[in-house]
Design a protein around this motif. Structure first.
Motif, PDB file in Angstrom:
ATOM      1  N   ASP A 300       0.795  -1.227   0.000  1.00 13.92           N
ATOM      2  CA  ASP A 300       0.000   0.000   0.000  1.00 13.92           C
ATOM      3  C   ASP A 300       0.831   1.282   0.000  1.00 13.92           C
ATOM      4  N   GLN A 303      -0.122   3.698  -2.927  1.00 16.64           N
ATOM      5  CA  GLN A 303      -1.441   4.279  -2.656  1.00 16.64           C
ATOM      6  C   GLN A 303      -1.335   5.383  -1.614  1.00 16.64           C
ATOM      7  N   ALA A 304      -0.529   5.143  -0.583  1.00 16.35           N
ATOM      8  CA  ALA A 304      -0.367   6.133   0.494  1.00 16.35           C
ATOM      9  C   ALA A 304       0.241   7.421  -0.033  1.00 16.35           C
ATOM     10  N   ARG A 307      -2.341   9.396  -1.893  1.00 17.44           N
ATOM     11  CA  ARG A 307      -3.295  10.048  -0.989  1.00 17.44           C
ATOM     12  C   ARG A 307      -2.690  11.307  -0.359  1.00 17.44           C
ATOM     13  N   SER A 402       2.399   0.360   8.142  1.00 16.02           N
ATOM     14  CA  SER A 402       1.830   0.893   6.912  1.00 16.02           C
ATOM     15  C   SER A 402       1.828   2.407   6.896  1.00 16.02           C
ATOM     16  N   ASP A 404       0.123   3.984   4.727  1.00 15.48           N
ATOM     17  CA  ASP A 404      -1.279   4.279   4.430  1.00 15.48           C
ATOM     18  C   ASP A 404      -2.051   4.519   5.723  1.00 15.48           C
TER      19      ASP A 404
END
Length: 472
Positions: A300, A303-304, A307, A402, A404
């Motif tokens: 992830d 993705q993080a 974001r 993580s 994220d």
């Protein structure tokens, strides 16, 4: 099967899947086999295990989490000082307004009981209950929401600081990456009649007793492929170069650096070979091939980063690895600013530079080498189970390893601070509107009391709305 774990412990036998979302915020069940840790309150959703309890009661991770949550929810955020300062002026001002209302109403109307009713209405409508609830109500709900996402803030001040973050500094190894090398690519010399399984078989046979992380990665991959490893005899380690041993039916096998094994790699290999650790293999002086071992990105991480950028937060990566490796990982993740060859002191100095430039900086890391930078940042995040010094230095702990989850923490903090400001507005709005009306006789003490109660209800209702706020 279908039962909850009663205490933190270690699985002794059996296998199954455990739902630990109440502690980690991770919705996917975790596989548990002999030697795995199990946590209090986890639900065994499939399979059957026998485990030995290691920690009981308040000493368990769940007990520690509840104690931490209780302390954090009871702490005061800096923004609460706004209400404290306002109350310091507000209370004597209201008493003065009530007294003035009584005197002026009596002088104008000549009826002392009407004057008294108006003065009492001023005192009732001005009761600062909503003002006192504005911050702690939102903090309690926000902290609870964070815990449900697997995030432990040390106190309310840390949560408020996280809401202001506009720059994030990330460690690479163990934060953006898994922190352990894995085989990323295999090269076989065209001139040699060797397949991948044979290369794994020879390399793992020689390396199976070595403790080096690169050796363990090759052995684990070979075993996962179901390859039977032959016995290696006369094992000799040459420091800084590699290991050699005799294998029946093959002869002398060397595993180590390309130069040690007499291997020259072609220049047209994939880019991963430029940043990976290379382990070559030779048999009886003939180079057979090599493994490229790299630290893989967490699922992830990309993705993080996306974001963070979407919410206007600048992203910096700092690593002790060389600049080439840092640039390669940064390019994969879409990070524009990557720093390599960074010592712990360098990381802390770079964080200080960002703060001096007016940035509100968050730092995420999991190792001892990250502790100085974590301490230097405005708000810091450590991974649960990482180095103790990093965890103790950090403002918050992430139950999943993580980045994220760190983004979730920043967004929950922003939502909480926004909620606090809304609550303060409601509290001041009611008083600002109500006091003149009460002073002029438009509100009786009964209606003023109802309005005051309504202001407190609106603040609590708005705080509870935080539970349903989406974190994207």
């Amino acid at each position: 099967h279908g039962e909850r774990i009663a205490a933190d412990g270690i699985v002794e036998s059996g296998s199954g899947w455990a739902d630990e979302s109440h502690l980690t915020g991770e919705s996917q069940p975790e596989a548990k086999t002999a030697g795995s840790k199990v946590l209090t309150g986890a639900m065994i959703t499939d399979g059957s295990i026998v485990y030995r309890a290691r920690q009981l009661g308040s000493q368990t991770l769940l007990g520690d989490m509840m104690a931490a949550l209780s302390e954090a929810q009871g702490s005061k955020a800096p923004i609460a000082r706004v209400a404290d300062k306002a109350a310091a002026v507000f209370v004597p001002a209201v008493v003065g307004i009530a007294a003035l209302t009584f005197v002026l109403t009596w002088l104008v109307k000549g009826v002392w009981d009407v004057a008294l009713m108006n003065a009492v209405a001023v005192l009732v409508i001005a009761c600062p209950c909503a003002l006192g609830l504005a911050t702690p109500a939102a903090i309690m709900v926000g902290m609870g929401k964070a815990v449900r996402h697997g995030i432990w803030f040390k106190d309310a001040a840390a949560m408020e600081a996280a809401a202001h973050v506009n720059a994030v500094v990330l460690d690479k190894t163990g934060t953006l990456t898994e922190g352990k090398p894995e085989v990323a690519a295999v090269y076989l010399r065209p001139s040699e009649n060797t397949d991948e399984n044979e290369l794994y078989r020879l390399a793992a046979a020689v390396e199976q007793n070595a403790a080096h992380p690169l050796a363990r990665a090759i052995v684990q991959t070979a075993l996962a492929r179901g390859i039977a490893l032959p016995e290696a005899r006369n094992v000799q380690t040459e420091a800084g170069a590699g290991v050699k041993a005799d294998i029946d039916g093959i002869g002398e096998v060397k595993v180590g650096k390309p130069a040690y094994c007499g291997l020259t790699l072609p220049e047209n290999l994939d880019s991963v070979w430029q940043i990976a650790s290379i382990v070559a293999v030779s048999a009886n002086g003939r180079a057979l091939g090599a493994f490229a071992l790299a630290d893989h990105l967490k699922n992830d991480s990309k993705q993080a980063i996306g974001r963070l950028k979407a919410h206007g937060i600048e992203v910096y990566m700092m690593s002790g690895d060389n600049q080439g490796v840092a640039d390669y990982i940064a390019a994969q993740l879409g990070i524009d600013r990557a720093f390599g060859n960074m010592s712990p002191r360098d990381k802390a100095a770079e964080v200080q530079k960002l703060k001096a430039a007016g940035k509100s900086v968050a730092m995420a890391g999991d190792g001892i080498n990250d502790a100085p930078a974590l301490a230097a940042a405005d708000v810091s995040f450590a991974m649960k189970g990482g180095a103790d010094v990093a965890e103790h230095t950090a403002s918050a702990t992430l139950m999943q390893h993580s980045v994220d989850q760190m983004v979730d923490a920043l967004l929950i903090s922003r939502a909480t601070l926004k909620n606090i400001k809304q609550n303060l507005f409601f509290a001041f709005f009611y008083n600002t509107l109500g006091i003149p009306l009460a002073a002029l006789g438009f509100l009786s003490p009964v209606i003023a009391g109802a309005a005051m109660a309504l202001s407190s209800i609106s603040v609590l209702g708005n705080a509870l709305r935080l539970k349903r706020v989406r974190i994207d």
